[in-house]
Write a protein that holds these residues in place. Structure first.
Motif, PDB file in Angstrom:
ATOM      1  N   TYR A 159      -0.915 -34.723  -7.930  1.00 62.30           N
ATOM      2  CA  TYR A 159      -0.693 -33.829  -8.444  1.00 62.30           C
ATOM      3  C   TYR A 159      -1.533 -32.388  -8.393  1.00 62.30           C
ATOM      4  O   TYR A 159      -1.164 -31.134  -8.897  1.00 62.30           O
ATOM      5  CB  TYR A 159      -0.732 -33.991 -10.027  1.00 62.30           C
ATOM      6  N   PRO A 161      -2.962 -29.129  -6.428  1.00 62.93           N
ATOM      7  CA  PRO A 161      -2.375 -28.126  -5.464  1.00 62.93           C
ATOM      8  C   PRO A 161      -2.754 -28.237  -4.003  1.00 62.93           C
ATOM      9  O   PRO A 161      -4.109 -28.488  -3.792  1.00 62.93           O
ATOM     10  CB  PRO A 161      -2.850 -26.841  -6.071  1.00 62.93           C
ATOM     11  N   ASP A 165       1.943 -31.119  -0.500  1.00 63.28           N
ATOM     12  CA  ASP A 165       2.950 -30.126  -1.269  1.00 63.28           C
ATOM     13  C   ASP A 165       4.318 -30.563  -0.676  1.00 63.28           C
ATOM     14  O   ASP A 165       5.208 -30.059  -1.239  1.00 63.28           O
ATOM     15  CB  ASP A 165       2.519 -28.771  -0.948  1.00 63.28           C
ATOM     16  N   GLN A 172       7.017 -29.788  -9.732  1.00 58.21           N
ATOM     17  CA  GLN A 172       5.636 -29.959  -9.440  1.00 58.21           C
ATOM     18  C   GLN A 172       4.554 -28.958  -8.810  1.00 58.21           C
ATOM     19  O   GLN A 172       3.338 -28.977  -9.173  1.00 58.21           O
ATOM     20  CB  GLN A 172       5.599 -31.147  -8.414  1.00 58.21           C
ATOM     21  N   PRO A 176       0.919 -27.496 -11.329  1.00 62.51           N
ATOM     22  CA  PRO A 176      -0.062 -28.592 -10.852  1.00 62.51           C
ATOM     23  C   PRO A 176      -0.993 -28.717 -11.817  1.00 62.51           C
ATOM     24  O   PRO A 176      -1.652 -28.096 -12.584  1.00 62.51           O
ATOM     25  CB  PRO A 176      -0.701 -27.548  -9.745  1.00 62.51           C
TER      26      PRO A 176
END
Length: 477
Positions: A159, A161, A165, A172, A176
């Motif tokens: 999760y 950043p 991605d 999502q 983040p």
């Protein structure tokens, strides 16, 4: 006269400007709404406030606050971005929910998700709502936030950043995990090394609740004795601050200390910063405006953790803001019901709400008190917290430069048309009346909660419009 601001004056000049008249859209989707017009002439335009320390009680305790009411409170207070603390129910540790009968589990599972991070990332879609502010998430330092075993990056690393991605959906990407904490508890000694290792390896920063005590309910001193309530010594904060400074020196991990409240802790933080260690800290409006004598007037509405300290510590907190030791101001917005707060000093939960009056209280104490300037307060509530959270504050100068028209009549009203900006997602603003005087009325708050000692206070400075993604999220204009 205000004390010297410990910031780049040219940068601050670029981040707060006299406001023009503004054309923008209503809601979070500028392209899908008809333009509206607000006249902000004579007011102050600044990057939206950011708060890296809020508790919205969703899932698990939505009778206190939900994401909907918490975000509405944030927008009302001029905030455009907040960081959700992990003491949700279940805790936000990324682990899959295995017991459907556990507190709060049904809310998450019924929404179609198996852990709290997924649930909060997709909250708007799951509940068919549009929230008026942006938010990031903070993961637990320990599993279940119980302090016994460090949370597992395998449960939450995806999760972060920049991690896979291309496999994430838009929700999502928008929400983040950007920090790690066990707030409202300090990281326990038994997992401290592993938590620092997890923090270093994942590139997060550690948000530390710098306070630990096993007994006591209010600050130790004359007030606790007068109330007949067990006291909390001030070194319960310093012990955590010193411990984590040592660990930051050893590991290089960035530690951000929450709600610092004592002179001795500020001294330790000053020394750590002088040493060049990766240390930042915040304090909260209530530690600037109140000391423990407020318990005699407001009772448990002034009970919090860390507790309100004595007068000398309150003055030291103001001095730490004025001299630059304090990096930012955060509310520690902590909703509780008034029935819970009526349980007495030993049983009532800690904390107060703060999003909707933070600017007014801080302006009254710090700016009207002659300790800092209006521009410095904007930096403390907007620019610095946004940067801590990994966000770039909106460039006010660039926005205003784009609307400059050499052919415009000298006396013509300036107009900023936000419907024409190339990237609306880069435009998060607050319109401020720095001279407004108003009364705090908790019964009119957008938060579900009313637990604040500031009801009835006359304060100065008020957010009049909150703009998120170049669209109007809230307005008093």
């Amino acid at each position: 006269m205000a004390n010297e601001d410990h910031s780049d004056p040219s940068a601050i000049a670029n981040e707060a400007q006299p406001a023009p008249s503004v054309i923008l859209s209503e809601g979070r989707s500028p392209q899908s709404k008809d333009p509206i017009h607000i006249d902000a002439t004579g007011l102050t335009l600044a990057p939206g406030f950011a708060d890296p320390h809020v508790h919205f009680r969703d899932p698990g305790q939505t009778y206190k606050e939900s994401m909907v009411s918490g975000c509405a409170a944030a927008a009302s207070g001029g905030y455009t971005n907040v960081l959700i603390m992990p003491n949700t129910v279940p805790a936000m540790d990324g682990a899959t929910i295995t017991d459907p009968n556990a507190p709060g589990a049904k809310e998450v599972l019924d929404a179609g998700y198996d852990n709290v991070i997924d649930f909060l990332q997709h909250y708007e879609a799951a509940h068919n709502v549009t929230l008026p502010v942006k938010y990031d998430l903070c993961v637990c330092a320990s599993k279940g936030r119980d302090g016994h075993e460090a949370s597992d990056p395998d449960d939450w690393g995806r999760y972060l950043p920049g991690v896979d991605d291309e496999e994430k959906d838009a929700d999502q990407l928008a929400h983040p995990v950007t920090a790690i904490s066990d707030d409202g508890s300090a990281v326990t000694p038994e997992i401290l090394d592993q938590v620092f290792a997890n923090t270093r390896e994942t590139g997060l920063y550690l948000i530390e609740h710098c306070e630990h005590h096993d007994t006591g309910a209010v600050n130790e001193g004359p007030v606790s004795r007068k109330l007949g309530v067990p006291g909390i010594p001030e070194d319960t904060e310093l012990n955590i601050v010193r411990r984590d400074i040592d660990k930051a020196r050893e590991t290089g991990v960035h530690v951000h200390f929450q709600h610092v409240s004592t002179a001795i802790s500020f001294e330790a933080i000053r020394a750590a910063k002088a040493e060049g260690l990766p240390i930042t800290c915040e304090t909260a409006p209530h530690y600037l405006a109140l000391c423990d004598e407020a318990l005699l007037e407001y009772g448990t509405l002034a009970k919090m953790n860390p507790p309100l300290r004595g007068r000398a510590d309150r003055l030291a907190t103001i001095a730490a803001v004025a001299d630059g030791t304090v990096d930012l101001l955060a509310t520690d917005h902590a909703p509780h019901t008034l029935d819970e707060k009526a349980l007495g000093f030993l049983e009532a939960p800690n904390g107060i709400i703060g999003l909707e009056c933070a600017y007014g209280v801080c302006h009254k104490v710090l700016v009207d008190g002659g300790h800092i300037s209006d521009a410095r307060l904007i930096e403390l509530m907007s620019v610095a917290p946004a940067r801590l959270m990994g966000h770039t504050p909106t460039d006010i100068t660039a926005l205003l430069d784009r609307e400059t028209d050499a052919s415009r009549e000298p006396d013509a009203k300036r107009v900023l048309d936000l419907t024409q900006v190339a990237d609306p997602g880069d435009v998060d603003l607050v319109v401020l009346d720095t001279t407004a005087e108003w009364t705090v009325e908790p019964e009119r708050f957008h938060s579900q909660a009313r637990n604040t000692p500031f009801g009835g206070w006359r304060v100065t400075g008020r957010p009049l419009a909150t703009i998120v993604d170049a669209a109007l999220a809230f307005s008093r204009l």
